[in-house]
Design an enzyme around this catalytic site. Structure first.
Site, PDB file in Angstrom:
ATOM      1  N   LYS A   1       0.823  -1.217   0.000  1.00  0.00           N
ATOM      2  CA  LYS A   1       0.000   0.000   0.000  1.00  0.00           C
ATOM      3  C   LYS A   1       0.856   1.265   0.000  1.00  0.00           C
ATOM      4  CE  LYS A   1      -2.217  -0.778   3.820  1.00  0.00           C
ATOM      5  NZ  LYS A   1      -1.594  -2.063   4.182  1.00  0.00           N
TER       6      LYS A   1
ATOM      7  N   ARG B   1     -10.225   1.339   7.882  1.00  0.00           N
ATOM      8  CA  ARG B   1      -9.817  -0.025   8.210  1.00  0.00           C
ATOM      9  C   ARG B   1     -10.892  -0.770   8.992  1.00  0.00           C
ATOM     10  NH1 ARG B   1      -3.876   1.099   8.070  1.00  0.00           N
ATOM     11  NH2 ARG B   1      -2.771  -0.841   8.476  1.00  0.00           N
TER      12      ARG B   1
ATOM     13  N   ARG C   1      11.722  -5.819   5.423  1.00  0.00           N
ATOM     14  CA  ARG C   1      11.706  -4.401   5.812  1.00  0.00           C
ATOM     15  C   ARG C   1      12.257  -4.224   7.226  1.00  0.00           C
ATOM     16  NH1 ARG C   1       6.177  -1.075   5.522  1.00  0.00           N
ATOM     17  NH2 ARG C   1       5.644  -2.335   7.326  1.00  0.00           N
TER      18      ARG C   1
ATOM     19  N   ARG D   1      11.188  -1.143  11.979  1.00  0.00           N
ATOM     20  CA  ARG D   1       9.896  -0.660  12.490  1.00  0.00           C
ATOM     21  C   ARG D   1       9.425  -1.535  13.647  1.00  0.00           C
ATOM     22  NH1 ARG D   1       5.140   0.579   8.173  1.00  0.00           N
ATOM     23  NH2 ARG D   1       3.877  -0.643   9.613  1.00  0.00           N
TER      24      ARG D   1
ATOM     25  N   ARG E   1      -1.254  -8.415  13.027  1.00  0.00           N
ATOM     26  CA  ARG E   1      -1.743  -7.440  12.042  1.00  0.00           C
ATOM     27  C   ARG E   1      -2.511  -8.126  10.917  1.00  0.00           C
ATOM     28  NH1 ARG E   1       3.899  -5.083  10.932  1.00  0.00           N
ATOM     29  NH2 ARG E   1       2.960  -3.920   9.226  1.00  0.00           N
TER      30      ARG E   1
HETATM   31  P1  B4P Z   1       3.115  -1.929   2.688  1.00  0.00           P
HETATM   32  O1  B4P Z   1       1.911  -2.757   2.477  1.00  0.00           O
HETATM   33  O2  B4P Z   1       3.244  -0.704   1.858  1.00  0.00           O
HETATM   34  O3  B4P Z   1       3.196  -1.643   4.235  1.00  0.00           O
HETATM   35  P2  B4P Z   1       2.557  -0.466   5.016  1.00  0.00           P
HETATM   36  O4  B4P Z   1       2.091   0.640   4.095  1.00  0.00           O
HETATM   37  O5  B4P Z   1       3.578  -0.091   6.026  1.00  0.00           O
HETATM   38  O6  B4P Z   1       1.229  -1.048   5.601  1.00  0.00           O
HETATM   39  P3  B4P Z   1       0.884  -1.601   7.015  1.00  0.00           P
HETATM   40  O7  B4P Z   1      -0.534  -2.065   6.906  1.00  0.00           O
HETATM   41  O8  B4P Z   1       1.902  -2.583   7.438  1.00  0.00           O
HETATM   42  O9  B4P Z   1       1.062  -0.400   8.023  1.00  0.00           O
HETATM   43  P4  B4P Z   1       0.373   1.035   8.231  1.00  0.00           P
HETATM   44  O10 B4P Z   1       1.484   1.999   8.187  1.00  0.00           O
HETATM   45  O11 B4P Z   1      -0.772   1.303   7.315  1.00  0.00           O
HETATM   46  O12 B4P Z   1       4.423  -2.749   2.294  1.00  0.00           O
HETATM   47  C1  B4P Z   1       5.374  -3.247   3.127  1.00  0.00           C
HETATM   48  C2  B4P Z   1       6.722  -3.640   2.473  1.00  0.00           C
HETATM   49  O13 B4P Z   1       6.577  -4.347   1.238  1.00  0.00           O
HETATM   50  C3  B4P Z   1       7.632  -2.476   2.162  1.00  0.00           C
HETATM   51  O14 B4P Z   1       8.870  -2.728   2.758  1.00  0.00           O
HETATM   52  C4  B4P Z   1       7.781  -2.438   0.665  1.00  0.00           C
HETATM   53  O15 B4P Z   1       9.066  -2.050   0.255  1.00  0.00           O
HETATM   54  C5  B4P Z   1       7.541  -3.892   0.302  1.00  0.00           C
HETATM   55  N1  B4P Z   1       6.946  -4.010  -1.019  1.00  0.00           N
HETATM   56  C6  B4P Z   1       5.931  -3.279  -1.510  1.00  0.00           C
HETATM   57  N2  B4P Z   1       5.631  -3.679  -2.767  1.00  0.00           N
HETATM   58  C7  B4P Z   1       6.489  -4.703  -3.064  1.00  0.00           C
HETATM   59  C8  B4P Z   1       6.669  -5.539  -4.216  1.00  0.00           C
HETATM   60  N3  B4P Z   1       5.907  -5.421  -5.318  1.00  0.00           N
HETATM   61  N4  B4P Z   1       7.612  -6.501  -4.155  1.00  0.00           N
HETATM   62  C9  B4P Z   1       8.391  -6.629  -3.046  1.00  0.00           C
HETATM   63  N5  B4P Z   1       8.270  -5.871  -1.941  1.00  0.00           N
HETATM   64  C10 B4P Z   1       7.335  -4.911  -1.959  1.00  0.00           C
HETATM   65  O16 B4P Z   1      -0.236   0.917   9.719  1.00  0.00           O
HETATM   66  C11 B4P Z   1       0.604   0.653  10.832  1.00  0.00           C
HETATM   67  C12 B4P Z   1      -0.226   0.661  12.121  1.00  0.00           C
HETATM   68  O17 B4P Z   1      -0.814   1.969  12.321  1.00  0.00           O
HETATM   69  C13 B4P Z   1      -1.431  -0.285  12.172  1.00  0.00           C
HETATM   70  O18 B4P Z   1      -1.064  -1.601  12.565  1.00  0.00           O
HETATM   71  C14 B4P Z   1      -2.319   0.433  13.235  1.00  0.00           C
HETATM   72  O19 B4P Z   1      -1.872   0.168  14.557  1.00  0.00           O
HETATM   73  C15 B4P Z   1      -2.101   1.886  12.942  1.00  0.00           C
HETATM   74  N6  B4P Z   1      -3.116   2.413  11.988  1.00  0.00           N
HETATM   75  C16 B4P Z   1      -2.855   2.920  10.748  1.00  0.00           C
HETATM   76  N7  B4P Z   1      -4.010   3.285  10.149  1.00  0.00           N
HETATM   77  C17 B4P Z   1      -5.021   3.001  11.028  1.00  0.00           C
HETATM   78  C18 B4P Z   1      -6.440   3.122  10.976  1.00  0.00           C
HETATM   79  N8  B4P Z   1      -7.059   3.609   9.898  1.00  0.00           N
HETATM   80  N9  B4P Z   1      -7.163   2.725  12.055  1.00  0.00           N
HETATM   81  C19 B4P Z   1      -6.559   2.233  13.139  1.00  0.00           C
HETATM   82  N10 B4P Z   1      -5.228   2.069  13.255  1.00  0.00           N
HETATM   83  C20 B4P Z   1      -4.454   2.459  12.201  1.00  0.00           C
END
Ligand code: B4P
Length: 205
Positions: free
Chosen positions: A18, A93, A132, A138, A149
């Site tokens: 994402k 979410r 990552r 992280r 998660r």
């Molecule tokens: P991503 O899927 O991009 O990870 P993310 O954005 O960090 O999402 P995540 O759901 O984990 O965390 P978020 O910050 O939203 O990708 C991860 C990795 O994959 C990266 O290292 C990337 O380089 C790699 N990658 C991507 N594409 C690739 C490809 N094609 N091939 C290989 N590798 C690839 O949320 C974190 C926390 O915040 C949540 O757990 C919650 O506690 C809180 N939170 C955030 N939003 C919330 C909400 N709306 N409500 C409640 N809590 C919330």
């Protein structure tokens, strides 16, 4: 596209890509990428009151409560750069967050144009997040928290897919493969649905 630039929501399990795709898409579409995860991590890093409240919740892999998230997102969506369009990464979410977002966007007459769901299997997302962890360190990228998660996603966020599917907004995209391949698929899928003029490219600012 209704009213200005694209208004897009990006959904997917942790590790589906994402954050990665949000940055690429937003700069091509000329809208801000609004990542609630990044906003919360910034709050933690700054030592703010909000950061203090959410730090432990995020480190456990649980979701921050809906009322807190409503305040965070409303404020951000009301900033000037998001008035015409936005790409929301990580919000909504929960079903309650869908309702809150619907209400806010209705008040400001900014209906969502499309909801992109990035698909990736569990083994791949766990592998990505562990990779990552080695680079970024992280707090929530360890095997135990990743499992939490993923379960939280399945229980609380996956039901949103049906909601948006029933509204005809859902665009499902295979998130496996190279990053550029995935973003090409996203654009192709949006074009195929006749969704926002996604090739209406805007120079990144
Ligand atoms: P991503 O899927 O991009 O990870 P993310 O954005 O960090 O999402 P995540 O759901 O984990 O965390 P978020 O910050 O939203 O990708 C991860 C990795 O994959 C990266 O290292 C990337 O380089 C790699 N990658 C991507 N594409 C690739 C490809 N094609 N091939 C290989 N590798 C690839 O949320 C974190 C926390 O915040 C949540 O757990 C919650 O506690 C809180 N939170 C955030 N939003 C919330 C909400 N709306 N409500 C409640 N809590 C919330």
């Amino acid at each position: 596209m209704k009213n200005g630039r694209p208004k897009i929501v990006l959904l997917g399990p942790p590790g589906a890509g994402k954050g990665t795709q949000a940055a690429l898409l937003a700069s091509q579409l000329g809208v801000p990428a609004i990542s609630t995860g990044d906003m919360l991590r910034l709050a933690v890093a700054s030592g703010s009151e909000l950061g203090g409240r959410v730090q432990g919740i995020m480190a456990s892999g649980a979701l921050v409560d809906d009322a807190t998230m409503a305040d965070v997102v409303r404020d951000r969506l009301d900033q000037d750069d998001a008035r015409q369009g936005f790409l929301l990464d990580g919000y909504p979410r929960t079903l309650q967050q869908v309702q809150t977002l619907d209400d806010h966007l209705a008040e400001t007459n900014r209906p969502i144009d499309a909801v992109i769901s990035l698909l990736a299997d569990t083994d791949e997302v766990v592998a990505r997040l562990l990779r990552r962890a080695e680079i970024d360190g992280r707090a929530d990228d360890n095997e135990e928290t990743i499992r939490v998660r993923l379960q939280v996603y399945a229980d609380q966020t996956a039901p949103l897919l049906e909601v948006y599917r029933s509204r005809g907004l859902l665009v499902e995209v295979n998130g496996l493969g190279e990053i550029d391949e995935v973003s090409d698929r996203v654009f192709a899928a949006l074009d195929a649905q006749g969704k926002p003029e996604t090739r209406e490219l805007v120079e990144p600012q």
